[in-house]
Design an enzyme around this catalytic site. Structure first.
Site, PDB file in Angstrom:
ATOM      1  N   GLU A  59     -18.271  19.906  53.059  1.00 39.04           N
ATOM      2  CA  GLU A  59     -17.211  18.968  52.682  1.00 39.04           C
ATOM      3  C   GLU A  59     -16.919  17.992  53.818  1.00 39.04           C
ATOM      4  O   GLU A  59     -16.722  16.792  53.584  1.00 39.04           O
ATOM      5  CB  GLU A  59     -15.953  19.747  52.306  1.00 39.04           C
ATOM      6  CG  GLU A  59     -14.697  18.908  52.112  1.00 39.04           C
ATOM      7  CD  GLU A  59     -14.774  17.931  50.951  1.00 39.04           C
ATOM      8  OE1 GLU A  59     -13.846  17.120  50.802  1.00 39.04           O
ATOM      9  OE2 GLU A  59     -15.773  17.965  50.199  1.00 39.04           O
ATOM     10  N   HIS A  62     -19.521  15.334  53.987  1.00 37.69           N
ATOM     11  CA  HIS A  62     -19.355  14.346  52.917  1.00 37.69           C
ATOM     12  C   HIS A  62     -18.235  13.372  53.260  1.00 37.69           C
ATOM     13  O   HIS A  62     -18.365  12.154  53.045  1.00 37.69           O
ATOM     14  CB  HIS A  62     -19.051  15.049  51.597  1.00 37.69           C
ATOM     15  CG  HIS A  62     -18.825  14.100  50.456  1.00 37.69           C
ATOM     16  ND1 HIS A  62     -19.739  13.142  50.080  1.00 37.69           N
ATOM     17  CD2 HIS A  62     -17.775  13.945  49.608  1.00 37.69           C
ATOM     18  CE1 HIS A  62     -19.274  12.445  49.064  1.00 37.69           C
ATOM     19  NE2 HIS A  62     -18.081  12.903  48.757  1.00 37.69           N
ATOM     20  N   HIS A 132     -13.673   8.361  38.490  1.00 33.91           N
ATOM     21  CA  HIS A 132     -14.417   8.315  39.749  1.00 33.91           C
ATOM     22  C   HIS A 132     -15.819   7.762  39.506  1.00 33.91           C
ATOM     23  O   HIS A 132     -16.318   6.911  40.261  1.00 33.91           O
ATOM     24  CB  HIS A 132     -14.489   9.732  40.323  1.00 33.91           C
ATOM     25  CG  HIS A 132     -14.715   9.770  41.800  1.00 33.91           C
ATOM     26  ND1 HIS A 132     -15.127   8.680  42.538  1.00 33.91           N
ATOM     27  CD2 HIS A 132     -14.607  10.794  42.692  1.00 33.91           C
ATOM     28  CE1 HIS A 132     -15.258   9.017  43.807  1.00 33.91           C
ATOM     29  NE2 HIS A 132     -14.945  10.308  43.924  1.00 33.91           N
TER      30      HIS A 132
END
Length: 320
Positions: A59, A62, A132
């Site tokens: 995470e 990213h 998104h």
């Protein structure tokens, strides 16, 4: 035609954007979206956790790659406003790209803050993911057009060809709908994996099946319908345009859509393994970029001499 430094940078930003998107898909598929808990922009209340787990590292990486993308798009916009005159399509494209990267970060933050990650199977997550996805595709389109126009792409002339413009806009909107159905299907594949076709059919028709399971069957049907429409429009527009660029992009759009349908069914046949989902997303991004550029080329003005002269400003000695 030799590309300016700005044009090369713009194409590089586009490629990096796609890579960040693919890494984001890996975060979802690996259930690493909650690697930083519900904290944003901090991670577990810290800038860098002292003893991060594997999914925290995924995470964090990213978020780092996304932050770098934001800086690159900002640099693209600043450079465009320095190198191109007022009213330039390059300026507009870069400015819109920056707007979409801001929205992109806010939507990503919303997914984390609302807990719409990991194994959350709520409709709210599907809705936010769909938003998104649409924003991501618009970001890709704006960046691709910025690079296209900076590379000598001609301005649009919509008034003289309203019929074709309407057909192409309808096609682009149809692909957005296809993308939304694909995002929902991918979420369902992640949350409710299957290992046999019988299990997939049982999941779909079970009276207690989750809505994400029931929706998966519609994506292939939408894909075939949209592909047929896009292939028809691309073939007709390609044949009606004399310039070689439009004809080549027409053939490329048709080839990529046919390939994408094949990849989609292969993904279905293999029960959507991680690597195949990511490859499917990569081909989808390639289809979208090519379709956007094809639309821009098909709707371009034939008078581009004055416009092309503007691009020499990107290599002005003052900017070196």
């Amino acid at each position: 035609m030799e590309l300016s430094r700005f044009a090369k940078f713009a194409w590089g930003v586009l490629i990096y954007t796609v890579l960040v998107i693919l890494w984001g898909a890996y975060v979802r598929i690996s259930y690493s979206g909650d690697g930083c808990g519900d904290h944003w922009p901090l991670c577990q209340g810290q800038v860098i956790p002292a003893s991060p787990s594997l999914k925290t590292l995924i995470e964090l990486s990213h978020r780092g790659s996304s932050s770098l993308l934001g800086l690159l798009v900002l640099a693209l916009a600043v450079w465009a406003f320095r190198a191109f005159p007022k009213g330039s399509l390059v300026r507009r494209g870069a400015a819109i790209s920056f707007l979409f990267i801001i929205i992109e970060s806010l939507l990503g933050a919303g997914l984390v803050k609302l807990g719409l990650v990991n194994k959350n199977d709520s409709i709210q997550r599907a809705v936010v993911m769909s938003l998104h996805l649409v924003n991501t595709l618009m970001l890709i389109a704006a960046t691709a057009l910025t690079a296209w126009w900076a590379s000598g792409g001609r301005p649009l002339r919509l008034r003289e060809q309203k019929g074709l413009a309407a057909a192409l806009v309808a096609g682009l909107l149809a692909v957005l709908v296809l993308g939304i159905s694909g995002a929902i299907t991918a979420l369902g594949d992640t949350l409710f994996p299957v290992s046999t076709h019988a299990q997939a059919i049982e999941q779909h028709f079970s009276p207690t099946a989750h809505v994400l399971m029931r929706l998966r069957i519609f994506h292939p049907l939408i894909a075939i319908t949209v592909a047929a429409y896009i292939i028809f429009i691309a073939a007709m527009a390609g044949l009606s345009r004399a310039d070689k660029t439009t004809a080549r992009l027409s053939r490329l759009v048709i080839g990529l859509f046919i390939a994408q349908i094949g990849v989609g069914f292969l993904n279905l046949y293999l029960y959507a393994p991680m690597w195949m989902q990511i490859f499917h997303l990569l081909t989808a991004d390639a289809v979208w970029i090519t379709l956007v550029l094809f639309a821009a080329a098909a709707l371009a003005s034939e008078e581009a001499a004055d416009y092309r002269a503007v691009h020499s400003a990107a290599d002005s000695p003052a900017l070196r």
